[in-house]
Design a protein around this motif. Structure first.
Motif: not given
Length: 316
Positions: A48-55, A63-77
């Protein structure tokens, strides 16, 4: 040095010289700081405190990796796009649906873990990584796989069953493995227990209850990495930059071989000298070293002393 780091280093040294190294169950050795501070509340706070990135996040199930697009978005600063920012609600929805959440590089947010990484890096003169794994009850994040590094897993919350199999050749990080043999170790880690898994041993872990564990890994640098880094070093012999001969009358292969032989000898001579220390240091160092607490507070205090008014009767 932390006792668990000392034990891990000893096991890692031993496993490196054994043809068939064994995993080791270390009950109760993780019932101490900093592992006792790694709780569900702390992990939720970190996310909650840190702006984590997909990496910085990996989500898996069976064993199946979920695509990062399912839980990330593009923010704007300030109108500048910042892609791959983790959406907390979407991430927790996946965890609640049975997915495992992995946070590689967790020493960035857990200072106590960063201290252990520094100690282990210093003890073995090898690169070290840390990761945090959260798995819901009765779930499995990764199928049977091998890692190309020695692992120490410390259970900080709940319980998890680990099955470890005999070592395979040519281990590859997170490579799936088909196993038909019986595990050499089948154990349930309880809170505070630790487990050493040698490099190249296939393993799988399934949560018996809501589970949190921290993994420390020693990524032993390879001979290839050392040689490549050495060849890039400006401190080594100029023979490494000798031009290869042009084609002309005569045996070109012999002349090429002579140049390469001189370069190889210069490379080995450089690696056996003090110049090699810089090469090994560069490969084993990390940008995520343990923080030095209080530096900003000391800076603030110094500024307060400079700006404070003089007492009556003292020089301004």
């Amino acid at each position: 040095m932390h006792p668990l780091v000392e034990r891990f280093a000893a096991l890692a040294r031993l496993s490196q010289v054994q043809e068939q190294p064994s995993p080791a169950h270390l009950p109760g050795l993780g019932k101490c700081a900093p592992f006792t501070a790694v709780t569900a509340a702390e992990v939720e706070g970190v996310i909650g405190r840190h702006g984590l990135r997909s990496e910085q996040v990996v989500v898996t199930r069976h064993g199946v990796v979920v695509p990062a697009a399912q839980y990330t978005a593009t923010a704007r600063i300030d109108r500048v796009p910042l892609p791959g920012v983790v959406r907390h609600a979407a991430l927790f929805d996946l965890v609640e649906s049975g997915h495992t959440l992995a946070l590689p590089g967790c020493e960035l947010w857990l200072p106590g873990i960063a201290v252990l990484c520094d100690q282990l890096r210093s003890a073995l003169a090898q690169p070290v990584l840390a990761g945090l794994f959260l798995t819901p009850a009765s779930e499995t994040g990764l199928s049977v796989h091998t890692d190309a590094y020695d692992v120490l897993a410390v259970q900080t919350t709940g319980s998890k069953r680990w099955r470890v199999f005999a070592k395979r050749p040519e281990p590859v990080r997170n490579a799936p493995v088909d196993v038909s043999d019986e595990p050499v170790l089948d154990v349930v880690l309880q809170q505070g227990d630790a487990l050493f898994v040698p490099r190249g041993c296939p393993h799988v872990a399934s949560a018996e209850s809501f589970s949190l564990h921290v993994s420390l890994g020693v990524q032993a640098m390879t001979a290839r990495e050392v040689l490549v880094a050495a060849m890039r070093s400006a401190t080594l012999s100029a023979d490494l930059d000798a031009p290869m001969p042009y084609r002309e009358v005569g045996d070109l292969n012999d002349r090429r071989a002579a140049v390469l032989r001189r370069a190889s000898e210069a490379l080995l001579t450089g690696l056996s000298s003090d110049q090699a220390d810089r090469v090994y240091q560069a490969l084993s160092s990390s940008t995520t070293t343990a923080p030095s607490p209080g530096r900003l507070r000391r800076l603030e205090s110094a500024a307060e002393m400079t700006d404070s008014p003089s007492w009556p009767g003292t020089a301004p």
